[in-house]
Design a protein around this motif. Structure first.
Motif, PDB file in Angstrom:
ATOM      1  N   MET A   1       4.141  -2.438  -3.073  1.00  0.00           N
ATOM      2  CA  MET A   1       5.295  -2.369  -2.565  1.00  0.00           C
ATOM      3  C   MET A   1       5.977  -3.575  -3.135  1.00  0.00           C
ATOM      4  O   MET A   1       5.432  -4.829  -3.197  1.00  0.00           O
TER       5      MET A   1
ATOM      6  N   ARG B   1       5.968  -0.615   8.345  1.00  0.00           N
ATOM      7  CA  ARG B   1       5.379  -1.603   7.620  1.00  0.00           C
ATOM      8  C   ARG B   1       5.515  -2.854   8.390  1.00  0.00           C
ATOM      9  O   ARG B   1       6.260  -3.050   9.120  1.00  0.00           O
TER      10      ARG B   1
ATOM     11  N   ASP C   1       1.855  -5.664   4.885  1.00  0.00           N
ATOM     12  CA  ASP C   1       2.432  -5.204   3.710  1.00  0.00           C
ATOM     13  C   ASP C   1       3.452  -6.584   2.980  1.00  0.00           C
ATOM     14  O   ASP C   1       3.429  -6.483   1.820  1.00  0.00           O
TER      15      ASP C   1
ATOM     16  N   ILE D   1      -0.734  -8.253  -2.573  1.00  0.00           N
ATOM     17  CA  ILE D   1       0.327  -8.204  -1.379  1.00  0.00           C
ATOM     18  C   ILE D   1       1.315  -9.212  -1.708  1.00  0.00           C
ATOM     19  O   ILE D   1       1.127 -10.109  -1.918  1.00  0.00           O
TER      20      ILE D   1
END
Length: 201
Positions: free
Chosen positions: A1, A95, A115, A150
């Motif tokens: 992400m 998230r 997240d 992350i």
């Protein structure tokens, strides 16, 4: 992400209406001391405004309301994380971003499979009284090494002049509150942040 490098934090939907249309792509609604009905109205308004402007909305703390209102991202501090039902949050497809200030909190946060991880304060901040000393850029480097891949969010005492150092140390996103909301020209300062973070997109 991937997170947008400019992470705006505000305490009302009115601020979102004022600043997000300028090009903000990531904003946290961080409301304190408001009743349930008022909070719900703020979240609904913020959600509508963010959808209209292609901006990711993150709700601070109020994970139950976020689920009920169909939001898709929540941020929790360490105390709130201990009280939250993380399995319920995940089951709702939401998230999760988590705050950290020391190594123990980082271990606790990483166990929750977040997240993103936030670290602060990087520099002295006037937002609230902190029991932690400023973390500094070396701590940003250390945290990035421990949390990657992350995303890492840096927060606390940031301004446009400090952004290059923060990103070069490994932060993926820089969160800001008072440098914009207490500025005499919040719109102009927001545009400055957007321009300064553009190379890091």
């Amino acid at each position: 992400m991937k997170l947008d490098p400019f992470y705006l934090i505000v305490d009302s939907a009115a601020w979102i209406e004022r600043l997000v249309p300028l090009g903000v792509r990531l904003v946290q609604l961080r409301v304190k001391h408001m009743g349930q009905a008022g909070l719900r109205a703020e979240i609904r308004r913020a959600k509508t405004l963010c959808a209209r402007n292609n901006c990711q909305l993150i709700i601070n703390d109020y994970w139950r309301l976020a689920i009920e209102e169909g939001c898709d991202f929540v941020h929790l501090g360490q105390d709130d994380m201990q009280l939250a039902d993380l399995s319920q949050i995940r089951a709702a497809g939401i998230r999760l971003g988590l705050s950290t200030h020391d190594h123990f909190e980082l271990m606790t946060a990483m166990a929750a499979d977040p997240d993103y991880i936030a670290l602060g304060p990087i520099y002295p901040t006037i937002l609230k009284k902190m029991k932690w000393a400023p973390q500094g850029l070396e701590r940003v480097r250390t945290w990035k090494g421990r949390v990657a891949p992350i995303p890492l969010v840096a927060i606390g005492g940031l301004n446009p002049e400090r952004l290059d150092g923060v990103f070069e140390a490994g932060a993926d996103s820089a969160a800001v509150v008072t440098d914009i909301t207490l500025n005499c020209d919040p719109e102009g300062r927001t545009r400055e942040w957007i321009e300064k973070t553009r190379p890091w997109r």
